[in-house]
Design a protein around this motif. Structure first.
Motif, PDB file in Angstrom:
ATOM      1  N   LYS A 127       3.939  10.805   3.587  1.00  0.00           N
ATOM      2  CA  LYS A 127       3.592   9.744   2.627  1.00  0.00           C
ATOM      3  C   LYS A 127       4.594   8.616   2.794  1.00  0.00           C
ATOM      4  N   GLN A 141      -9.168   0.160   0.355  1.00  0.00           N
ATOM      5  CA  GLN A 141      -8.809   1.413   1.020  1.00  0.00           C
ATOM      6  C   GLN A 141      -9.092   1.255   2.509  1.00  0.00           C
ATOM      7  N   THR A 173      -5.117   8.900   8.578  1.00  0.00           N
ATOM      8  CA  THR A 173      -4.321   8.210   7.556  1.00  0.00           C
ATOM      9  C   THR A 173      -5.234   7.521   6.551  1.00  0.00           C
ATOM     10  N   SER A 232       5.170   3.918   2.319  1.00  0.00           N
ATOM     11  CA  SER A 232       4.664   2.631   1.839  1.00  0.00           C
ATOM     12  C   SER A 232       4.256   1.767   3.019  1.00  0.00           C
ATOM     13  N   THR A 233       3.295   0.871   2.773  1.00  0.00           N
ATOM     14  CA  THR A 233       2.855  -0.067   3.808  1.00  0.00           C
ATOM     15  C   THR A 233       2.848  -1.474   3.231  1.00  0.00           C
ATOM     16  N   VAL A 239      -4.968   4.769   3.466  1.00  0.00           N
ATOM     17  CA  VAL A 239      -4.116   3.750   2.837  1.00  0.00           C
ATOM     18  C   VAL A 239      -4.859   3.207   1.614  1.00  0.00           C
ATOM     19  N   THR A 291      -0.691  10.467   5.587  1.00  0.00           N
ATOM     20  CA  THR A 291      -1.168  10.882   6.911  1.00  0.00           C
ATOM     21  C   THR A 291      -1.261  12.398   6.946  1.00  0.00           C
ATOM     22  N   GLY A 307       0.788  -1.230   0.000  1.00  0.00           N
ATOM     23  CA  GLY A 307       0.000   0.000   0.000  1.00  0.00           C
ATOM     24  C   GLY A 307       0.817   1.275   0.000  1.00  0.00           C
ATOM     25  N   GLU A 308       0.102   2.360  -0.270  1.00  0.00           N
ATOM     26  CA  GLU A 308       0.650   3.710  -0.148  1.00  0.00           C
ATOM     27  C   GLU A 308      -0.226   4.444   0.844  1.00  0.00           C
ATOM     28  N   ALA A 309       0.398   5.064   1.847  1.00  0.00           N
ATOM     29  CA  ALA A 309      -0.353   5.763   2.885  1.00  0.00           C
ATOM     30  C   ALA A 309      -0.056   7.253   2.856  1.00  0.00           C
ATOM     31  N   PHE A 328       5.299  -0.499   8.223  1.00  0.00           N
ATOM     32  CA  PHE A 328       5.320   0.845   7.626  1.00  0.00           C
ATOM     33  C   PHE A 328       6.561   1.534   8.142  1.00  0.00           C
ATOM     34  N   GLU A 334      -4.334   0.096  -0.934  1.00  0.00           N
ATOM     35  CA  GLU A 334      -3.453  -1.077  -1.036  1.00  0.00           C
ATOM     36  C   GLU A 334      -3.981  -2.067  -2.079  1.00  0.00           C
TER      37      GLU A 334
END
Length: 266
Positions: A162, A243, A259, A164-165, A261, A152, A148-150, A183, A263
């Motif tokens: 920003k 999401q 936040t 990655s997760t 996310v 916050t 994923g990309e997060a 993360f 993914e």
């Protein structure tokens, strides 16, 4: 970066759907048809919001700024709710996701004894578009590895973070769910017991409810003072795209971040 007001404008339109109320254990209590219209006045300087629910009087609101208790992401996703956890007061939040012509909103409310009390799932589509309803979320939908990309964002509106997760969900040989979330430099591993449409994570009294339309609701069953906490909504938009939105509070009970996310299962 879009301003909070510009991000709010992503929600303009007439949203048709329903408010579905569940008990804290996930029992369906009622399902009420709804229409929520958001229209811009004075060149979009003001917004008029009309909430119509079957069998109830319309709620009409007008506002020209975003409340302190609310934050928006650039795509229009948002959360509003309590900014402080305090003893003997009600507490809760709404978490709203948006994808193309659909919205999915979740309201989680706690009573004055800090116990999870009401859960409302709101599923909506823009007037004139076809409603797309996904099946109720199943544990099998979640198993596997999610990249994923997060983003916050913060109540003081400082620059977003920003990162990655990576989320891995698997069953052990006893049928328990093992979750590993990474993360930045951190990895958090936890395990939960699956009981029908509920997953209970023992070590921190966190419950995940699997809900209609690919939704999930994560929250403590009982709020603890002087402990950090978070509320989360998940939405399986497509079989391999999900999401999640997380509203986080620190150990003083202060709302500190939101936040989002996005993914994909890999």
């Amino acid at each position: 970066m879009a301003s909070q007001w510009e991000s709010l404008l992503q929600n303009l339109g007439e949203w048709q759907g329903s408010f579905t109320r569940f008990s804290p254990q996930g029992t369906l209590l009622e399902d009420v048809k709804s229409v929520v219209s958001l229209s811009g006045l004075n060149n979009n300087q003001t917004i008029r919001q009309i909430v119509s629910r079957q069998g109830q009087a319309d709620l009409v609101l007008e506002y020209s700024s975003v409340a302190r208790s609310t934050l928006f992401f650039a795509n229009g996703a948002f959360s509003q709710g309590s900014i402080q956890l305090a003893p003997f007061t009600e507490f809760g939040a709404e978490l709203g996701l948006i994808h193309e012509h659909r919205r999915l909103r979740l309201v989680q409310l706690f009573d004055k004894n800090s116990q999870l009390d009401k859960i409302t799932l709101i599923r909506e589509h823009l007037a004139g578009t076809e409603p797309v309803e996904r099946p109720t979320l199943q544990i099998e939908d979640l198993l596997g590895e999610w990249q994923g990309e997060a983003v916050t964002i913060y109540p003081d509106l400082r620059s977003p973070d920003k990162y990655s997760t990576n989320l891995k969900l698997q069953l052990d040989d006893k049928g328990r769910l093992i979750q590993s979330l990474s993360f930045g430099e951190r990895t958090i591993t936890s395990s939960g017991t699956i009981n029908g449409s509920k997953i209970n994570f023992d070590q921190n009294q966190i419950q995940v409810l699997l809900l209609p339309n690919g939704a999930s609701a994560t929250s403590p069953l009982q709020l603890q003072l002087r402990q950090p906490l978070f509320l989360e909504v998940g939405w399986l938009i497509q079989p391999h795209v999900r999401q999640r939105m997380i509203r986080s509070y620190n150990n003083k009970g202060e709302w500190v971040s939101l936040t989002l996310v996005t993914e994909e299962k890999i």
